[in-house]
Design an enzyme around this catalytic site. Structure first.
Site, PDB file in Angstrom:
ATOM      1  N   GLU A 209       9.574  -4.379  12.873  1.00  8.68           N
ATOM      2  CA  GLU A 209       9.239  -3.224  12.031  1.00  8.68           C
ATOM      3  C   GLU A 209       7.916  -2.621  12.525  1.00  8.68           C
ATOM      4  OE1 GLU A 209       7.853  -3.989   7.974  1.00  8.68           O
ATOM      5  OE2 GLU A 209       9.076  -2.298   7.285  1.00  8.68           O
TER       6      GLU A 209
ATOM      7  N   LYS B 165      -1.221  -7.069  -9.303  1.00 14.53           N
ATOM      8  CA  LYS B 165      -2.207  -7.188  -8.205  1.00 14.53           C
ATOM      9  C   LYS B 165      -1.790  -6.138  -7.171  1.00 14.53           C
ATOM     10  CE  LYS B 165      -3.053  -8.432  -4.482  1.00 14.53           C
ATOM     11  NZ  LYS B 165      -3.448  -7.454  -3.429  1.00 14.53           N
TER      12      LYS B 165
ATOM     13  N   PHE C  44       0.810  -1.223   0.000  1.00 15.41           N
ATOM     14  CA  PHE C  44       0.000   0.000   0.000  1.00 15.41           C
ATOM     15  C   PHE C  44       0.842   1.271   0.000  1.00 15.41           C
ATOM     16  CE2 PHE C  44       0.884  -0.229   4.573  1.00 15.41           C
ATOM     17  CZ  PHE C  44       1.104   1.106   4.865  1.00 15.41           C
TER      18      PHE C  44
ATOM     19  N   CYS D  48       9.657   1.829   3.129  1.00 17.49           N
ATOM     20  CA  CYS D  48      10.573   0.721   3.411  1.00 17.49           C
ATOM     21  C   CYS D  48      11.992   1.238   3.617  1.00 17.49           C
ATOM     22  CB  CYS D  48      10.550  -0.272   2.277  1.00 17.49           C
ATOM     23  SG  CYS D  48      11.011   0.501   0.733  1.00 17.49           S
TER      24      CYS D  48
ATOM     25  N   SER E 288       5.430  -7.026   3.253  1.00 15.65           N
ATOM     26  CA  SER E 288       6.010  -7.357   4.560  1.00 15.65           C
ATOM     27  C   SER E 288       6.790  -8.676   4.487  1.00 15.65           C
ATOM     28  CB  SER E 288       4.887  -7.461   5.594  1.00 15.65           C
ATOM     29  OG  SER E 288       3.968  -8.445   5.175  1.00 15.65           O
TER      30      SER E 288
ATOM     31  N   GLU F 223      -5.022  -3.729  -1.987  1.00 20.43           N
ATOM     32  CA  GLU F 223      -6.463  -3.468  -1.962  1.00 20.43           C
ATOM     33  C   GLU F 223      -6.787  -2.197  -1.158  1.00 20.43           C
ATOM     34  OE1 GLU F 223      -4.732  -5.843  -0.715  1.00 20.43           O
ATOM     35  OE2 GLU F 223      -5.423  -6.520   1.255  1.00 20.43           O
TER      36      GLU F 223
HETATM   37  P1  NAD Z   1       1.591  -6.706   2.976  1.00 21.32           P
HETATM   38  O1  NAD Z   1       2.640  -7.749   3.010  1.00 21.32           O
HETATM   39  O2  NAD Z   1       0.512  -6.762   3.974  1.00 21.32           O
HETATM   40  O3  NAD Z   1       0.860  -6.706   1.540  1.00 21.32           O
HETATM   41  C1  NAD Z   1       1.577  -6.666   0.329  1.00 21.32           C
HETATM   42  C2  NAD Z   1       0.743  -7.325  -0.765  1.00 21.32           C
HETATM   43  O4  NAD Z   1       0.551  -8.700  -0.430  1.00 21.32           O
HETATM   44  C3  NAD Z   1      -0.628  -6.724  -0.960  1.00 21.32           C
HETATM   45  O5  NAD Z   1      -0.912  -6.669  -2.335  1.00 21.32           O
HETATM   46  C4  NAD Z   1      -1.546  -7.690  -0.221  1.00 21.32           C
HETATM   47  O6  NAD Z   1      -2.831  -7.760  -0.800  1.00 21.32           O
HETATM   48  C5  NAD Z   1      -0.843  -9.012  -0.345  1.00 21.32           C
HETATM   49  N1  NAD Z   1      -1.019  -9.881   0.831  1.00 21.32           N
HETATM   50  C6  NAD Z   1      -1.217  -9.492   2.110  1.00 21.32           C
HETATM   51  N2  NAD Z   1      -1.297 -10.568   2.928  1.00 21.32           N
HETATM   52  C7  NAD Z   1      -1.126 -11.649   2.154  1.00 21.32           C
HETATM   53  C8  NAD Z   1      -1.091 -13.044   2.425  1.00 21.32           C
HETATM   54  N3  NAD Z   1      -1.244 -13.531   3.645  1.00 21.32           N
HETATM   55  N4  NAD Z   1      -0.904 -13.882   1.385  1.00 21.32           N
HETATM   56  C9  NAD Z   1      -0.735 -13.409   0.135  1.00 21.32           C
HETATM   57  N5  NAD Z   1      -0.766 -12.091  -0.181  1.00 21.32           N
HETATM   58  C10 NAD Z   1      -0.952 -11.212   0.818  1.00 21.32           C
HETATM   59  O7  NAD Z   1       2.346  -5.292   3.011  1.00 21.32           O
HETATM   60  P2  NAD Z   1       1.712  -3.840   3.151  1.00 21.32           P
HETATM   61  O8  NAD Z   1       1.186  -3.656   4.524  1.00 21.32           O
HETATM   62  O9  NAD Z   1       0.819  -3.561   1.995  1.00 21.32           O
HETATM   63  O10 NAD Z   1       3.022  -2.946   2.951  1.00 21.32           O
HETATM   64  C11 NAD Z   1       3.909  -2.606   3.984  1.00 21.32           C
HETATM   65  C12 NAD Z   1       5.097  -3.539   4.017  1.00 21.32           C
HETATM   66  O11 NAD Z   1       5.772  -3.519   2.759  1.00 21.32           O
HETATM   67  C13 NAD Z   1       6.155  -3.126   5.041  1.00 21.32           C
HETATM   68  O12 NAD Z   1       6.619  -4.267   5.686  1.00 21.32           O
HETATM   69  C14 NAD Z   1       7.250  -2.492   4.195  1.00 21.32           C
HETATM   70  O13 NAD Z   1       8.531  -2.529   4.768  1.00 21.32           O
HETATM   71  C15 NAD Z   1       7.173  -3.342   2.987  1.00 21.32           C
HETATM   72  N6  NAD Z   1       7.779  -2.680   1.834  1.00 21.32           N
HETATM   73  C16 NAD Z   1       9.011  -3.121   1.447  1.00 21.32           C
HETATM   74  C17 NAD Z   1       9.642  -2.520   0.371  1.00 21.32           C
HETATM   75  C18 NAD Z   1      10.993  -2.987  -0.071  1.00 21.32           C
HETATM   76  O14 NAD Z   1      11.445  -2.522  -1.092  1.00 21.32           O
HETATM   77  N7  NAD Z   1      11.663  -3.884   0.623  1.00 21.32           N
HETATM   78  C19 NAD Z   1       9.021  -1.462  -0.299  1.00 21.32           C
HETATM   79  C20 NAD Z   1       7.764  -1.043   0.125  1.00 21.32           C
HETATM   80  C21 NAD Z   1       7.153  -1.672   1.204  1.00 21.32           C
END
Ligand code: NAD
Length: 495
Positions: free
Chosen positions: A381, A172, A148, A280, A225, A175
């Site tokens: 985090e 994808k 997000f 991130c 994450s 959401e």
């Molecule tokens: P998230 O892991 O909750 O979601 C990321 C994506 O995965 C979304 O599209 C979501 O719909 C999907 N998703 C969520 N839970 C899932 C599951 N159980 N199974 C399969 N798909 C699933 O992350 P977020 O809250 O949207 O974003 C924040 C996180 O992203 C933080 O941890 C941040 O550090 C990380 N991030 C990392 C980078 C990087 O370059 N390393 C860059 C941006 C964000």
């Protein structure tokens, strides 16, 4: 109420009737509904992506580059609109949203060079009258799953390069703020991209699992994450896919006693509290080395108090709300935990209220001092506007903190000592390292990616790494036969 559909084959469409609310984090109000796609939606996307890819891969790289160039112009023209869409659903300030779209745009600019980037290698006479060359061919249908916090920039780390390489791409998006990806797809179509080369499908874990299990998809790029990144990596590998899965972070900024303290404070304030800490590459840990800690903490506190926390519609805002009520609660729980763990709470951002926006998901700038290695607020985090200060006796102790932490995304050191700086850039076990810069985010023509629990897979994103990830290497050895037949050879050829 605005309904956010999938973007399939150049059109907005969806079959599923299941929906999820999308909120404005500044007001807490529902501003739209996003469709949670079904298996029928997924099958439509797959069919469209497969069909378009064959023709697209036969389109010359120069023609692909021209479409990317049109796309670049359209993004520039619509930059304000794209940034507003980001701010409205994410909550970050408009200036920050514009910056993030621009960083995505730079990947499109990089991908415009695809005819040059796809040039292979050629060796004449690898054997007598035998030539050999290597080419990079597209993978087929690629998929991207994004978080997000950067609804434009992170998808743009992926699809411009994948598409430039001759693949079709299924995105994808998160959401929680899905609208920007749709506008980005519409603009790509306007730029001349054939229908189906870039499709966007909304959904959650259910759709992600269909992507991971599909035989029609060759690669998965993920950013999010760490627990989900690990899941994506393992499952993609099980289903024979190429995968790059970027995870979470806990980025340290070391302040040496010889640093320009005011510059370091500016760095910590901008990188710690910008975008409400939901980056991130945010600095969530400041390591004060030697006897500068009291001065450093005092100055960070003073500057943190001056920050204007306000909705994106306020042009003076330094930081906006966090993404959701659940996330606000999670961050506030971490702050309470930090107090219980014995850290000194210098600035408390809990229960932050803004008049007229009482239902918004705001958390104020928070500062902890005397944080130690064993505390959860240090190990985990938080992903909010919370900066933890640790005190280290010397440089070695500070470096050990960086290297012993399980995350390895970014880090930075502020110093005026070239020898220390060189030692740090060589020895930090981290993917992206800065010297006297707070957020060492690589440009599009370099590559972005962490180490340790911050990246699963072999390739970082964009730059040369992106080209390698989205193409398969093929090496050809060729001899045009002589008229005289030589008979079979039973020994491996050597020179
Ligand atoms: P998230 O892991 O909750 O979601 C990321 C994506 O995965 C979304 O599209 C979501 O719909 C999907 N998703 C969520 N839970 C899932 C599951 N159980 N199974 C399969 N798909 C699933 O992350 P977020 O809250 O949207 O974003 C924040 C996180 O992203 C933080 O941890 C941040 O550090 C990380 N991030 C990392 C980078 C990087 O370059 N390393 C860059 C941006 C964000």
């Amino acid at each position: 109420m605005k309904k956010i559909h999938n973007f399939v084959n150049g059109n907005l469409s969806s079959i599923s009737k299941k929906e999820l609310p999308v909120n404005d984090p500044s007001t807490g109000e529902e501003i739209g509904k996003v469709v949670m796609s079904s298996i029928d939606d997924f099958n439509n996307v797959i069919e469209s992506s497969k069909k378009s890819q064959l023709e697209w891969s036969n389109t010359t790289p120069l023609k692909r580059s021209r479409i990317l160039s049109n796309y670049k112009n359209l993004i520039e023209k619509n930059l304000n609109e794209l940034a507003e869409i980001v701010s409205k659903e994410h909550g970050k300030t408009l200036a920050d949203a514009k910056g993030s779209v621009t960083r995505g745009l730079e990947v499109v600019e990089f991908a415009c060079g695809i005819p040059h980037l796809l040039k292979g290698e050629f060796s004449q006479n690898v054997g007598t009258n035998i030539d050999s060359w290597s080419i990079r061919q597209p993978l087929g249908v690629c998929a991207g799953i994004t978080p997000f916090n950067f609804p434009a920039m992170v998808p743009m780390w992926m699809y411009p390069i994948s598409i430039a390489c001759g693949n079709s791409f299924i995105l994808k998006p998160s959401e929680k703020d899905p609208s920007c990806s749709i506008r980005l797809a519409e603009l790509f179509t306007e730029a001349g991209l054939p229908n189906g080369v870039f499709n966007v499908i909304h959904g959650d874990k259910e759709i992600v699992d269909l992507i991971l299990e599909s035989n029609e998809i060759s690669s998965v790029s993920f950013v999010g994450s760490t627990p989900v990144a690990k899941y994506i990596y393992e499952k993609s590998a099980k289903f024979g896919k190429r995968v790059q899965a970027l995870g979470g972070a806990k980025n340290h900024l070391i302040v040496m006693p010889d640093a320009n303290i005011d510059q370091a404070v500016d760095g910590i304030i901008g990188a710690g509290y910008g975008s409400a800490g939901e980056r991130c590459m945010a600095i969530s840990v400041a390591v004060a080395v030697g006897d500068i800690a009291d001065e450093l903490v005092g100055k960070i506190q003073l500057e943190a108090q001056k920050l204007k926390v306000a909705p994106w519609t306020d042009a003076e805002s330094d930081m906006g709300p966090v993404i959701s009520k659940e996330h606000k609660d999670k961050i506030e729980n971490y702050i309470s935990l930090g107090v219980k763990e014995g850290a000194t709470l210098v600035e408390d951002g809990r229960n932050y209220r803004i008049q007229g926006y009482e239902k918004g998901f705001f958390v104020g700038p928070t500062l902890f001092d005397n944080v130690t290695e064993n505390m959860k607020i240090y190990k985990e985090e938080i992903f909010g506007p919370v900066v933890c200060v640790l005190r280290a006796k010397n440089y070695d102790e500070a470096l050990n903190l960086v290297n012993n932490h399980e995350f390895g995304n970014g880090t930075s050191i502020y110093t005026s000592d070239g020898e220390i700086s060189r030692h740090f850039t060589t020895n930090a076990k981290i993917g992206m390292v800065g010297v006297n810069v707070p957020i060492p985010v690589p440009m599009a023509f370099h590559s972005f990616g962490g180490w340790k629990q911050s990246l699963f897979g072999d390739h970082s994103m964009h730059g040369e790494e992106g080209i390698r990830f989205y193409t398969k290497l093929k090496t050809i050895t060729s001899r045009w036969p002589k008229s005289i037949q030589e008979g079979p050879e039973f020994v491996i050829p050597t020179n």
